[in-house]
Enzyme design. Structure first.
Site, mmCIF file in Angstrom:
data_model
loop_
_atom_site.group_PDB
_atom_site.id
_atom_site.type_symbol
_atom_site.label_atom_id
_atom_site.label_comp_id
_atom_site.label_asym_id
_atom_site.label_seq_id
_atom_site.Cartn_x
_atom_site.Cartn_y
_atom_site.Cartn_z
ATOM 1 C CG ASP A 26 -1.940 1.114 1.144
ATOM 2 O OD1 ASP A 26 -3.008 0.872 0.578
ATOM 3 O OD2 ASP A 26 -1.668 2.239 1.638
ATOM 4 C CB ILE A 27 1.261 4.028 -2.429
ATOM 5 C CG1 ILE A 27 1.636 3.039 -3.559
ATOM 6 C CG2 ILE A 27 2.085 5.299 -2.550
ATOM 7 C CD1 ILE A 27 1.326 3.553 -4.932
ATOM 8 C CD GLU A 59 -4.584 3.940 -1.911
ATOM 9 O OE1 GLU A 59 -4.872 4.232 -0.757
ATOM 10 O OE2 GLU A 59 -5.416 4.007 -2.843
#
Length: 627
Positions: free
Chosen positions: A498-499, A541
């Site tokens: 996960d960004i 994302e």
């Protein structure tokens, strides 16, 4: 074999065998015709069902505007007051004659109304400052109402499903447990002892769900019509057979009386008495046959003309084969057929077809037919000339002649490959050149179809933005690799990514910059994954990668390399501005260390991911670290 036996065999070959062939083809045509009629009726009913579904969605689209502009609901949503938003939604459902209202923001935040509502319209919810704070979906149609309407309009039974759950069905209760066909062509179905012709189409439901609508038309009349038509055709053929046998017996007895005198004259000719002429009295076929004996030399030209007609028929057959090539999606099998057809059609000693393997520029041999030994140098010379000139070219050395034709596609200037043949003796004529050019053109069209088919297959499993696998392909890979790992007792791991602060990137720098960040992160993940791994965009994302034959420690080390690669990304923001840098949090889980099933493995990796985000971000957490 006696003359009578030969006549019997001749009768069987020219009457019985063709009649059986005609009967088989006729029965098949009858079946296909009746099936085609049934499928046309089913397709018409399905089109009506699709139009009714679209009409329900249009009505929902008209209603969604009132809900989307409802100020009390908007105020409750902006204030984050879930209870007030739900109360207002219930008022709207009751007041506006709506069946269901759903509001989502990554996950379902509000769901009011009937669970079996279908045909939703959807719209983005945008605040006064143009900020997006959710997606609104509204339905004005229940599955049961829709199924009843389709049944009344089309007189067909309808089954509406969400996954394996039946939302509505007009079938009798005893037939509702029958498994419905998947989307595609119409199929036969036995439901509760009654025959149906069923067809299914797929459409969108609430929150990404896919609805399956199956229309079922009674099919008993089709079998009755096929049986009646076949009985009529069989009676006609039987009558013709009896008539043919009657004439055959009469002709056989007449021929036996005439053959004796004819046989004696033939024996004298066989002994060398060429002065003997065959009697040609009368005007029947035997008199004509005697005349043929006496004018055999004059018939030689006729025989040669017949051979020319046979050659023309062969070329027509080859052209028909070439037309069939355009629908073939197996490139190697196609090229093998092309080469064999070309070699037979021009009476060549051998031949081959060359094409470009995937990802390469140079041609490589893909299929070969016949003998190619000492002829190869001449063949290569012709191929080189054809490539250089972009048109058919030939070459010769002694009595060896070669002809090569480019496989030229309609969408590319560069040839897709080459078709070449070689033989000893006479050079290839213009007619043979035209035939080979036709085959090459048909093969090129089919090869382009193969490329388009492969491209569509890739697009079906690939995320358009990142180039990674999409969510559906990720789920397939996760389930498949889990089953394989359990079957062979091998480890298997999953990494969730996960960004960090991605929403802030979009809010601060815009969605185009956010897309560039996603593409850069996907590139790092792709570069650090093996060929057997399955990197995918899980959603938004969030990315993931399935790691076959990898234990927890190995997955952790790969995740760390991915994290370090992401941390090194620099996204340019324009002149005078520092490049944007991002980080990511990663969660790692494996079989059998932290889970036994795909769902458990995904939950373990997801929990480890959120532990990494809660504990400071820009780190990797193993599922075991949380025990």
């Amino acid at each position: 074999m006696s003359f009578r036996a030969r006549l019997t065999l001749f009768f069987v070959l020219i009457v019985i065998v063709p009649m059986l062939s005609v009967a088989i083809v006729l029965f098949r045509l009858i079946s296909d015709n009746e099936t085609g009629k049934a499928d046309a009726s089913v397709a018409a009913r399905q089109r009506t069902a699709i139009n009714l579904y679209a009409d329900a969605r249009r009505r929902a689209d008209r209603a969604i505007g009132e809900v989307g502009t409802d100020e009390p609901l908007a105020m409750a949503l902006r204030a984050g007051d879930q209870a007030a938003a739900e109360r207002r939604a219930r008022v709207l459902v009751a007041r506006r004659a709506l069946d269901r209202i759903v509001i989502t923001d990554g996950a379902v935040t509000l769901d009011v109304g009937a669970d079996d509502a279908i045909a939703p319209a959807d719209r983005e919810l945008v605040g006064r400052g143009s900020e997006r704070f959710g997606r609104l979906q509204v339905s004005v149609e229940l599955a049961g109402e829709y199924a009843g309407l389709v049944h009344r309009v089309t007189d067909a039974d309808v089954v509406v499903r969400r996954g394996t759950r039946v939302l509505a069905s007009t079938l009798p209760a005893a037939a509702r447990d029958v498994e419905m066909p998947p989307p595609g062509e119409p199929r036969d179905l036995d439901a509760g002892g009654e025959d149906f012709r069923a067809v299914t189409f797929e459409t969108a439901g609430f929150d990404g769900d896919r609805l399956l609508v199956t229309t079922l038309s009674p099919d008993a009349s089709r079998e009755d019509a096929i049986a009646r038509s076949r009985l009529l055709a069989g009676g006609i053929l039987l009558g013709f057979l009896v008539l043919a046998m009657t004439f055959a017996v009469a002709v056989s007895r007449s021929l036996q009386a005439q053959i004796g005198s004819f046989l004696e004259a033939a024996r004298r000719i066989a002994r060398g008495d060429f002065r003997t002429e065959v009697s040609t009295t009368g005007r029947d076929e035997f008199a004509a046959l005697g005349a043929e004996f006496n004018s055999m030399s004059r018939q030689l030209e006729g025989r040669l003309e017949e051979l020319r007609r046979e050659r023309g028929r062969l070329q027509t057959s080859l052209r028909r084969i070439g037309q069939a090539f355009a629908s073939n999606l197996d490139r190697d099998a196609l090229l093998e057929i092309v080469v064999r057809t070309a070699v037979d059609g021009v009476e060549a000693t051998g031949g081959r077809a060359s094409a470009r393997p995937a990802g390469e520029r140079d041609l490589a041999e893909a299929a070969r037919a016949g003998a190619l030994g000492d002829e190869l140098p001449v063949l290569r010379e012709a191929e080189a000339a054809a490539l250089a000139q972009g048109r058919p070219a030939d070459a010769a050395a002694g009595d060896v002649h070669a002809l090569a034709v480019p496989l030229q596609g309609a969408e590319r200037d560069e040839p897709l490959g080459l078709l070449s043949v070689v033989r000893h003796g006479e050079p290839f004529g213009e007619q043979e050149r035209e035939l080979l050019t036709y085959l090459a053109a048909a093969a090129a069209v089919s090869m382009e179809n193969v490329g388009l088919h492969e491209a569509v297959q890739r697009q079906a499993v690939t995320d358009e933005l990142t180039g990674l696998y999409n969510h559906r392909r990720f789920q397939e890979a996760l389930v498949g690799e889990t089953e394989r790992a359990k079957r062979f007792g091998q480890p298997m791991a999953l990494v969730m990514i996960d960004i960090d602060n991605f929403k802030r990137v979009n809010d601060t720098y815009g969605h185009q910059t956010g897309d560039r960040v996603l593409r850069e992160v996907a590139r790092v993940l792709q570069e650090r994954s093996r060929e057997i791994d399955a990197p995918a965009r899980y959603g938004g994302e969030e990315l993931a990668v399935v790691l076959p034959q990898t234990d927890l420690d190995g997955a952790y080390h790969l995740a760390e390399r991915v994290r370090e690669g992401i941390a090194a990304i620099e996204v340019p923001l324009g002149a005078g501005r520092e490049p944007l840098r991002v980080t990511a949090s990663l969660g790692v889980a494996s079989l059998p260390a932290t889970a036994d099933e795909p769902r458990e493995l995904l939950a373990a990796a997801d929990a480890a991911l959120y532990e990494a985000k809660r504990s400071g971000k820009n780190k990797t957490v193993r599922a075991l670290d949380r025990v």
